[in-house]
Motif scaffolding. Structure first.
Motif, short mmCIF file in Angstrom:
data_model
loop_
_atom_site.label_atom_id
_atom_site.label_comp_id
_atom_site.label_asym_id
_atom_site.label_seq_id
_atom_site.Cartn_x
_atom_site.Cartn_y
_atom_site.Cartn_z
N ASP A 257 0.89 -0.95 0.52
CA ASP A 257 -0.12 -0.19 -0.67
C ASP A 257 1.14 1.42 -0.12
N PRO A 258 0.44 1.83 -0.95
CA PRO A 258 1.53 3.18 -1.33
C PRO A 258 1.43 3.99 -0.02
N GLN A 259 -0.16 4.52 0.49
CA GLN A 259 0.10 5.62 1.33
C GLN A 259 0.89 4.97 2.06
N LEU B 137 11.39 7.65 -15.24
CA LEU B 137 10.42 7.67 -14.22
C LEU B 137 11.46 7.41 -12.35
N HIS B 138 10.54 7.89 -11.91
CA HIS B 138 10.98 7.13 -10.28
C HIS B 138 10.86 6.09 -9.90
N ALA B 139 11.70 5.14 -9.31
CA ALA B 139 11.75 3.47 -9.25
C ALA B 139 12.16 2.71 -10.89
N PHE B 140 12.47 4.28 -11.67
CA PHE B 140 12.88 2.93 -13.31
C PHE B 140 13.84 2.31 -13.17
N HIS B 141 14.77 1.03 -11.78
CA HIS B 141 15.49 0.17 -11.69
C HIS B 141 14.42 -1.18 -12.08
N HIS B 142 13.52 -0.70 -10.84
CA HIS B 142 12.65 -1.86 -10.20
C HIS B 142 11.76 -2.49 -11.61
N PRO B 143 12.22 -3.93 -11.89
CA PRO B 143 11.15 -4.87 -12.41
C PRO B 143 9.96 -4.57 -12.51
N ASP B 144 9.61 -4.82 -10.63
CA ASP B 144 7.90 -5.10 -10.72
C ASP B 144 7.55 -4.10 -10.55
N VAL B 145 8.24 -2.99 -10.64
CA VAL B 145 7.13 -1.46 -10.54
C VAL B 145 5.86 -1.73 -10.96
N ALA B 146 4.79 -1.41 -10.61
CA ALA B 146 3.99 -1.06 -11.40
C ALA B 146 3.02 0.39 -11.82
N GLN B 147 2.92 1.21 -13.01
CA GLN B 147 2.81 2.47 -13.02
C GLN B 147 1.98 3.38 -11.62
N ASP B 148 1.09 2.17 -11.13
CA ASP B 148 -0.24 2.92 -10.58
C ASP B 148 0.19 3.02 -9.22
N LEU C 18 1.74 4.93 -7.72
CA LEU C 18 2.71 5.92 -7.17
C LEU C 18 2.58 7.00 -8.37
N PRO C 19 2.02 7.95 -8.75
CA PRO C 19 2.07 9.05 -9.53
C PRO C 19 3.87 8.75 -9.84
N GLY C 20 3.49 9.15 -11.67
CA GLY C 20 5.44 9.55 -11.32
C GLY C 20 6.33 8.06 -11.56
N VAL C 21 6.20 6.90 -11.39
CA VAL C 21 6.72 5.86 -10.58
C VAL C 21 6.22 4.37 -12.36
N GLY C 22 7.61 4.61 -12.36
CA GLY C 22 7.96 3.22 -14.11
C GLY C 22 8.51 2.88 -13.67
N GLY D 77 15.79 9.78 -12.55
CA GLY D 77 15.23 9.73 -14.49
C GLY D 77 15.02 11.25 -14.59
N SER D 78 15.44 11.29 -15.67
CA SER D 78 14.88 12.61 -15.63
C SER D 78 13.31 13.18 -15.93
N GLU D 79 12.53 12.86 -15.76
CA GLU D 79 10.84 12.60 -15.12
C GLU D 79 10.66 11.85 -14.22
N ASP D 80 11.80 11.95 -13.14
CA ASP D 80 11.02 11.93 -11.91
C ASP D 80 10.70 12.76 -11.21
N PRO D 81 9.67 12.80 -10.89
CA PRO D 81 8.98 13.76 -9.81
C PRO D 81 8.94 13.25 -8.53
N ILE D 82 9.67 12.60 -8.25
CA ILE D 82 9.43 12.67 -6.77
C ILE D 82 11.40 13.09 -6.41
N MET D 83 12.27 12.81 -6.79
CA MET D 83 13.36 13.56 -7.33
C MET D 83 13.20 14.31 -8.62
N SER D 84 13.18 15.68 -7.71
CA SER D 84 12.76 16.78 -9.23
C SER D 84 14.10 16.77 -9.68
N PRO D 85 14.07 17.75 -10.82
CA PRO D 85 14.82 18.73 -10.71
C PRO D 85 15.13 19.36 -9.82
N ALA D 86 14.41 20.71 -8.36
CA ALA D 86 14.89 20.91 -7.62
C ALA D 86 15.76 20.10 -6.83
#
Length: 243
Positions: free
Chosen positions: A74-76, A199-210, A212-216, A165-174
């Protein structure tokens, strides 16, 4: 394939009983060693497999635990656990030191040749060990660009590699800018690789897109990031030459 030996190890940390994976290379002598920290949901077969892969290369490897043997699906629930942890450098250091003690206590470990790598929260813990002045040969963090308390990065005694990842909103450019400024101001030997389109967690083969937003998952960059980590270890923690 090289024959390795694996063990489940239990040890106390953060008020929990942690359950890690220790992987030993073939042979009987001491070898350089690597701590492997998991992302926020916890330790699963992905990081256990990383420990095994490093042991096959010739390293002693410990994939350490951060959630007392639990995997948060559960992500929460995961965020409720990891958010306060990431805000508490002393807790992160306690978890890291407990794992480091287990790794150092292994008779096969060369205690003077240890590196720490990690993903997400585990990468932040690896960095905190460096900021605490631990004598490490290298630090690598994937998706874990967490800045520390002012001035403490000057205690880092080894090269630091970071991947994001360049499109990672969790580890943002800031986040990237704050992290690189911290490393540069402290005089650390650092490098940052930004993987285009990931995206965030781009390294993990079992991560699901849903999850958290920005994860894949990004399979190409996942392989590249692993290759970059292995290259860092080869540079900073070279294995004995066998004939």
């Amino acid at each position: 394939m090289t024959t390795i030996t694996t063990h489940t190890v239990e040890y106390p940390a953060d008020g929990l009983t942690m359950v890690g994976r220790l992987a030993l290379p073939a042979g009987a002598g001491r070898a350089p060693a690597v701590l492997i920290g998991p992302e926020g949901p916890g330790l699963n077969d992905f990081q256990r497999g990383r420990a095994d892969a490093l042991a096959e290369l010739g390293y002693v490897a410990l994939a350490f635990d951060i959630n007392g043997g639990r995997w948060f699906s559960d992500p929460q629930e995961m965020l409720a656990h990891t958010t306060p942890l990431l805000a508490d450098p002393d807790r992160m250091r306690e978890i890291g030191h407990a794992a480091l003690d287990v790794l150092r206590a292994e008779p096969r470990t060369d205690p003077d040749r240890i590196a720490a790598i990690g993903y997400g929260t585990g990468g932040a813990i690896a960095l905190e060990l460096g900021r605490d002045g631990v004598d490490l040969r290298a630090i690598a963090t994937v998706n874990g660009l967490i800045t520390g308390r002012p001035g403490e990065a000057a205690r880092i005694r080894c090269p630091v590699w970071a991947g994001v990842g360049s499109e990672d909103p969790i580890m943002s450019p800031a986040h990237r800018e704050a992290f690189t400024a911290e490393m540069q101001d402290a005089g650390v030997d650092w490098r940052l690789v930004v993987y285009g389109g990931a995206l965030h967690a781009f390294h993990h083969p079992d991560v699901a897109q849903d999850v958290l937003p920005g994860v894949g998952h990004h399979p190409v960059h996942a392989r590249r990031a692993w290759d970059d980590v292995v290259a860092l270890l080869a540079e900073c923690l070279p294995l004995p030459v066998t004939t």
